[in-house]
Design a protein around this motif. Structure first.
Motif, PDB file in Angstrom:
ATOM      1  N   ALA A 108       0.695  -1.142  -0.177  1.00 64.53           N
ATOM      2  CA  ALA A 108      -0.004   0.009   0.017  1.00 64.53           C
ATOM      3  C   ALA A 108       0.993   1.269   0.045  1.00 64.53           C
ATOM      4  CB  ALA A 108      -0.836  -0.033   1.163  1.00 64.53           C
ATOM      5  N   LEU A 109       1.740   1.185   0.576  1.00 66.58           N
ATOM      6  CA  LEU A 109       2.660   2.508   0.636  1.00 66.58           C
ATOM      7  C   LEU A 109       3.600   2.739  -0.422  1.00 66.58           C
ATOM      8  CD1 LEU A 109       4.474   4.749   2.386  1.00 66.58           C
ATOM      9  CD2 LEU A 109       5.990   2.713   3.117  1.00 66.58           C
ATOM     10  N   ARG A 110       4.050   1.642  -1.017  1.00 66.84           N
ATOM     11  CA  ARG A 110       4.911   1.715  -2.261  1.00 66.84           C
ATOM     12  C   ARG A 110       3.676   2.309  -3.562  1.00 66.84           C
ATOM     13  NH1 ARG A 110       8.536   2.456   0.550  1.00 66.84           N
ATOM     14  NH2 ARG A 110      10.193   0.712   0.853  1.00 66.84           N
ATOM     15  N   CYS A 111       2.801   1.699  -3.285  1.00 70.80           N
ATOM     16  CA  CYS A 111       1.544   2.043  -4.473  1.00 70.80           C
ATOM     17  C   CYS A 111       1.266   3.540  -4.342  1.00 70.80           C
ATOM     18  CB  CYS A 111       0.239   1.092  -4.405  1.00 70.80           C
ATOM     19  SG  CYS A 111      -0.897   1.365  -5.404  1.00 70.80           S
ATOM     20  N   ALA A 112       1.327   4.241  -3.031  1.00 71.09           N
ATOM     21  CA  ALA A 112       0.674   5.468  -2.916  1.00 71.09           C
ATOM     22  C   ALA A 112       2.059   6.402  -3.328  1.00 71.09           C
ATOM     23  CB  ALA A 112       0.679   5.631  -1.535  1.00 71.09           C
ATOM     24  N   GLU A 113       3.388   5.651  -3.258  1.00 70.48           N
ATOM     25  CA  GLU A 113       4.447   6.625  -3.369  1.00 70.48           C
ATOM     26  C   GLU A 113       5.022   6.714  -4.901  1.00 70.48           C
ATOM     27  OE1 GLU A 113       7.669   6.251   0.203  1.00 70.48           O
ATOM     28  OE2 GLU A 113       7.262   4.427  -1.088  1.00 70.48           O
ATOM     29  N   ILE A 114       4.478   5.741  -5.593  1.00 64.89           N
ATOM     30  CA  ILE A 114       4.691   5.630  -7.086  1.00 64.89           C
ATOM     31  C   ILE A 114       3.747   5.874  -7.980  1.00 64.89           C
ATOM     32  CG2 ILE A 114       6.846   3.954  -6.923  1.00 64.89           C
ATOM     33  CD1 ILE A 114       4.833   2.004  -7.951  1.00 64.89           C
TER      34      ILE A 114
END
Length: 334
Positions: free
Chosen positions: A234-240
Motif C-alpha cells: 500500500a505504501l509503495r503504491c501510494a509513493e509511485i
C-alpha cells in the motif's frame, strides 16, 4: 589555444573531398563509401550522416543529428499504435502487484516453486508488452514469517521481522532472475541497503524505471519491523502513484466465511473499505487497508494459480474481489 596543423590539413582535405563528391555527382561512377558531409543548403545548422552507393536515389538513408529519431516499434515487437490501442483497453496503466510468499511456494514441495515464478513472469510479460507499468512487492512467508517465530529461542519481534525481510529479498532475486530469463528488464530495490545484490529504494529512480518499461520489484517490506508486506504494498503504491494494488494469493478472493470449513461460503464481488474493517475480514492488515482508503487506492484480491488472472485483473475484468472501487460495466466474470 593552438590547433595542430596536421589536424587542420586533415579536416580541410576531408571537407574538400566530400564537397567535390556531392557538388558534381556522376551517376554510376560513385563507389560505395560512408562518411560525414555538410548540407550545402545550410551548413551551419545541419550535419548529415550519409551512406551512399554507386546508384544514388532520393531515398538514401540519412540521419539528421539535430533531430530526434523516434522508433515506431514498441517493446516485444508491437508497433506504437498497436501498443497504444491495447493500453487504452486496460483499466489501469500503472499497477502494483502484491505476491504473497505462500503463493510462491506452489504445492509446498519446496520453498519456491519455479513453475509459479515462471507463470508470474509470463503473465507480467503479457501486460508489459501492452505498455502497462508493473511494480511488484513480494512477501516472505514461504521462507520465514517473523510474527510466527517471534519469541522462539529468545528471538524478539524486531529481529524476527528483519529475518523475514531478508526472506523477501531472496524471493525478489529469484523472481528477477526468472523474469530476465524471458527478456523482461527487471530491477530489485530494497528498503534497506544491500548494494551488492540490489538497488536501494529511491522513489524517483523507481518511477523512472517504470517509465522506461522495466519491472521494479520492491523487497524488504517497508524496512521497519512490526509492518507487513501488505502495508509495504500500500505504501509503495501510494509513493509511485500506482492506480491499484493487485493482491495475488492462493484463494479466489474474499469470502463471507472461511471456505475451508464452510462449503457454502460465498465469494464477494465488491467490498467497501468500511466493510473490510467492520467485519474484520482477513484480506490485508488494518494498516494497509487504512492506507489504501486514505489514498483512494482500490485493491483486487484474486487467485494467482488461475492462468491469465493477472492480465484479467489489470484489464478491469471481473476477477476475484474488488475493494474500494467500482466494476467496469462491460466486464464479465471469468
Amino acid at each position: 589555444m593552438a590547433v595542430s596543423y596536421s589536424f587542420v590539413a586533415f579536416f580541410n582535405s576531408i571537407s574538400s573531398s566530400y564537397s567535390s563528391s556531392f557538388s558534381k555527382p556522376s551517376l554510376g561512377s560513385l563507389k560505395p563509401h560512408y562518411g560525414l558531409r555538410v548540407d550545402s543548403k545550410n551548413s551551419s545548422r545541419r550535419l548529415v550522416l550519409s551512406c551512399s552507393s554507386s546508384h544514388m536515389d532520393s531515398n538514401s538513408d540519412t540521419m539528421d543529428i539535430g533531430q530526434t529519431q523516434v522508433s515506431s516499434t514498441a517493446p516485444f515487437g508491437l508497433t506504437m499504435s498497436e501498443a497504444n490501442m491495447s493500453r487504452s483497453s486496460c483499466k489501469w496503466q500503472r499497477v502494483l502487484l502484491k505476491v504473497s510468499g505462500e503463493a510462491l511456494a506452489g504445492d509446498r514441495a519446496q520453498n519456491i516453486d519455479p513453475k509459479v515464478t515462471m507463470s508470474i513472469a509470463r503473465e507480467v510479460a503479457a501486460v508489459t508488452r501492452l505498455g502497462i507499468e508493473v511494480a511488484i512487492v513480494v512477501g516472505g512467508g514461504n521462507i520465514f514469517r517473523g510474527s510466527s517465530w517471534a519469541g522462539s529461542s529468545g528471538l524478539d519481534r524486531s529481529s524476527a521481522d528483519y529475518i523475514g525481510m531478508l526472506a523477501t529479498v531472496m524471493n525478489a532475486i529469484f523472481l528477477q532472475a526468472t523474469m530476465e530469463s524471458i527478456g523482461i528488464p527487471t530491477r530489485v530495490q530494497t528498503a534497506f541497503r544491500m548494494s551488492e545484490v540490489a538497488e536501494p529504494y529511491i522513489r524517483r529512480r523507481a518511477v523512472r524505471h517504470l517509465e522506461k518499461g522495466r519491472v521494479v520489484i520492491f523487497a524488504a517490506g517497508t524496512g521497519n519491523p512490526f509492518f507487513t508486506t501488505d502495508t509495504a504494498a500500500a505504501l509503495r503504491c501510494a509513493e509511485i502513484n500506482a492506480e491499484v494494488v493487485l493482491k495475488a494469493t492462493n484463494v479466489d478472493g474474499v469470502f463471507d466465511d472461511d471456505p475451508r470449513t464452510n462449503p457454502n461460503a460465498r465469494l464477494l464481488d465488491t467490498l467497501t473499505y468500511q466493510e473490510v474493517t467492520s467485519k474484520d475480514l482477513s484480506v490485508m492488515d488494518m494498516t494497509a487497508i487504512t492506507l489504501c482508503q486514505e489514498n483512494n487506492i482500490p485493491v483486487v484480491v484474486f487467485n494467482l494459480s488461475n492462468p491469465g488472472n493477472i492480465s484479467r485483473a489489470i484489464k478491469g475484468e471481473r476477477v476475484g474481489t474488488l475493494i474500494g472501487g467500482t466494476r467496469n460495466s462491460m466486464a464479465a466474470r471469468t
